[in-house]
Design a protein around this motif. Structure first.
Motif, short mmCIF file in Angstrom:
data_model
loop_
_atom_site.label_atom_id
_atom_site.label_comp_id
_atom_site.label_asym_id
_atom_site.label_seq_id
_atom_site.Cartn_x
_atom_site.Cartn_y
_atom_site.Cartn_z
N TYR A 2 0.85 -1.20 0.00
CA TYR A 2 0.00 0.00 0.00
C TYR A 2 0.88 1.24 0.00
O TYR A 2 1.90 1.30 0.68
N GLY B 96 -0.20 5.49 -0.06
CA GLY B 96 -1.24 6.50 -0.20
C GLY B 96 -1.44 7.23 1.11
O GLY B 96 -0.60 7.17 2.02
N GLU C 66 -6.59 6.79 4.56
CA GLU C 66 -7.40 5.99 3.63
C GLU C 66 -6.95 4.53 3.56
O GLU C 66 -7.49 3.75 2.76
N TYR D 176 -9.03 1.31 1.86
CA TYR D 176 -8.50 0.55 0.73
C TYR D 176 -8.54 -0.95 1.00
O TYR D 176 -9.01 -1.73 0.15
N SER E 251 -11.85 -2.40 0.73
CA SER E 251 -12.32 -2.49 -0.65
C SER E 251 -11.81 -3.75 -1.36
O SER E 251 -12.40 -4.20 -2.34
N TYR F 263 -2.80 -4.60 -5.12
CA TYR F 263 -2.25 -3.24 -5.21
C TYR F 263 -1.83 -2.91 -6.65
O TYR F 263 -2.10 -1.82 -7.15
N ARG G 60 -5.15 -2.34 -8.76
CA ARG G 60 -6.13 -1.34 -8.36
C ARG G 60 -5.56 0.04 -8.06
O ARG G 60 -6.26 1.03 -8.20
N VAL G 61 -4.30 0.09 -7.62
CA VAL G 61 -3.77 1.37 -7.15
C VAL G 61 -2.49 1.80 -7.86
O VAL G 61 -2.31 2.97 -8.16
N GLU H 155 -1.07 5.69 -8.96
CA GLU H 155 -0.01 6.34 -8.20
C GLU H 155 1.20 6.63 -9.08
O GLU H 155 1.84 7.67 -8.96
#
Length: 568
Positions: free
Chosen positions: A238, A240, A244, A248, A251, A314, A317-318, A322
């Motif tokens: 992760y 961010g 949050e 995350y 989710s 990760y 989705r992210v 980023e």
């Protein structure tokens, strides 16, 4: 979320800090790192293997932000922190790390504060002395000495160290300040320069909860935590906003089933421990499809499977979003870019000032070791025993002369190895401090080496004088000023030559300081004897003096060159 509940956490702070005390205006720095990798080479008996420590870590910190790095032991936190702080410059490093869109330069050493996990401090200096020496060496040379000393006092007040400012730091054999106060002194050593980037490696580890909370409150006075990186086995789980993180993980189907501290929940996930954690449907399907003992534990996915799922989640989705943010040009003025790109080092003091400060610090620190009651007792006891064994000896006959020559041999051996054993015990601490201060560019190596060497000279002289005053006259050696002072000078040359002798050549006879010391002592005592004594021809002794002087210079030159080549 607070550091005190994270257990194993590193923190990184960038940009202008909200502090009551200022040294000089902070240069704002935008730190970005993209796809950072790091490998180590493990050499075995038959093969060489590369082990991945970091696998494509990306993130950023803007001025005024704090980034917390979380993860279990062995997840790569310290490696990432060291790499971002410019302390790992190996060919096995990959990816891109920029400071105001510029690569790392020597200029940044004076703009980065790095609080290591281990508290590397001189045990015999007080808190005030420690911070004052740091201020004198590290703060800009444009500041006067009084301003630098005032800065050290301000830091002491800011960190709540007034009560113990005149107390020794302490160590294994020296009583001193508490663990929390030691950690605050380490932090003070770094914030004293008002750094643009401040790295803290596990600032609360080993502290009780109350002391850890105090450290956290100090850090929160600097800035609030903004971002979070969660690492697991060298991979990014992760990155961010810290606020949050729980949203995350919910989710992706991972949320606590019971009331749980968020930090403990995140560390459990990074460890692959999902007890009391909801299992996402993807993992449930995988457990059913791969229903084998190797992949499941009591109907739960193994830590390896959980780790793989978190990394994939990760990445899908992210990560792309980023990475796109990292590609956006930063609002950086060209002046800020050019300042960071400067390759010229900024020394806080001139060479002579560095030498003077380090000389005074060396005298203050090492006088406690040199003149401890244990060392004084050892030297005096040995001197008295030798004086009694050779009480009023003479050299009238060959037998008596050989007996007295045995005393001189013992003196040469004793003062050849006594300082060596002292150096063996002090070297690890000295090396750790040198590594720490070199990494921060606090001074030139030449200034340190000459200060270290010259500060030892007055300390090295006093104990031999005490020893010889007792032995010389008890043993009945030549009772005149010339031979006495020549004997003392010979012993002193032996001590200075012995301190830096390389081990790999110490066994060679003609490069042995003991060999030449013994010959010179014989010649001082028996200059009027025409025949050889113990196989040593009596002459002027010029050869032995030159040999000892050559060792004094040569061994120290080798030691200085090895310091310059020593890896941090």
């Amino acid at each position: 979320m607070s550091i005190s509940s994270l257990g194993e956490t590193e923190d990184l702070e960038a940009g202008t800090r909200k502090m009551k005390i200022q040294a000089e205006p902070t240069l704002p720095i935008y730190l970005k790192f993209t796809e950072v990798t790091y490998k180590v080479i493990l050499k075995g008996m038959t093969s060489t293997v590369e082990k991945d420590i970091l696998n494509g870590i990306s993130g950023s910190v803007s001025p005024g932000e704090v980034l917390a790095l979380m993860g279990p032991s062995g997840s790569g936190k310290t490696t990432l922190l060291s790499l971002l702080g410019g302390r790992l410059r190996e060919p096995t490093t990959g990816g891109l790390v920029t400071y105001n869109d510029q690569p790392y330069s020597k200029f940044l050493k004076s703009r980065i504060g790095f609080v290591t996990q281990d508290d590397v401090l001189f045990p015999h200096l007080t808190v005030k002395e420690t911070l004052t020496y740091a201020a004198l060496l590290r703060l800009s040379k444009t500041l006067a000495k009084e301003e630098k000393e005032k800065r050290a006092v301000d830091v002491i007040c800011e960190l709540g160290l007034e009560r113990c400012q005149d107390t020794m730091i302490g160590g294994s054999f020296v009583r001193g300040i508490s663990g929390g106060e030691r950690k605050r002194v380490c932090i003070g050593n770094e914030i004293i320069i008002n750094p643009s980037l401040l790295f803290l490696d596990e600032p609360t580890s080993g502290l009780d909860s109350t002391t850890a909370l105090r450290i956290v409150e100090i850090l929160q006075d600097i800035a609030e935590f903004d971002k979070l990186i969660l690492l697991g086995k060298g991979s990014l789980l992760y990155f961010g906003k810290a606020s949050e993180a729980m949203v995350y993980f919910s989710s992706i189907g991972c949320s606590p089933l019971i009331a749980m501290n968020p930090a403990e929940f995140l560390l459990d996930l990074a460890n692959g421990n999902i007890n009391d954690v909801s299992i996402p449907s993807e993992l449930e399907d995988k457990v059913q499809m791969e229903n084998s003992e190797a992949e499941t534990r009591n109907g739960k996915p193994s830590p390896a499977v959980v780790h793989e799922y978190l990394v994939e989640a990760y990445e899908t989705r992210v990560a792309d979003d980023e990475k796109k943010k990292l590609m956006v040009p930063l609002p950086i003025e060209e002046e800020l870019k050019s300042k960071v790109y400067m390759s010229k080092r900024e020394w806080g003091a001139s060479w002579w000032e560095q030498f003077s400060i380090l000389f005074r610090r060396g005298l203050k620190e090492r006088r406690h070791d040199y003149f401890s009651w244990l060392r004084i007792t050892q030297v005096l006891t040995t001197a008295v025993i030798l004086g009694l064994l050779w009480w009023q000896s003479d050299s009238d006959s060959p037998k008596d002369l050989r007996d007295q020559a045995g005393l001189l041999f013992f003196i040469s051996v004793f003062w050849g190895f006594f300082p060596v054993f002292t150096a063996i015990f002090t070297f690890p601490q000295e090396r750790a401090m040198l590594n720490k201060e070199r990494a921060a560019d606090m001074y030139r190596i030449s200034a340190y080496f000459l200060a270290r060497t010259s500060s030892d000279i007055p300390l090295d002289l006093l104990l031999p004088v005490l020893f010889l005053v007792v032995v010389y006259f008890m043993a009945g050696l030549r009772k005149s000023a010339g031979p006495f002072f020549l004997t003392m000078l010979t012993v002193f040359l032996c001590i200075v030559a012995a301190q830096n002798v390389p081990v790999f050549i110490s066994w060679l006879r003609y490069m042995s300081f003991n060999y030449h010391t013994y010959k010179l002592l014989l010649k001082v005592q028996y200059e009027n004897i025409t025949h050889a004594v113990d196989g040593v021809k009596i002459d002027s002794g010029l050869t032995e003096v030159c040999a000892l002087l050559a060792m004094v210079v040569g061994y120290r030159l080798l030691a200085y060159l090895s310091l310059r080549r020593m890896k941090l």
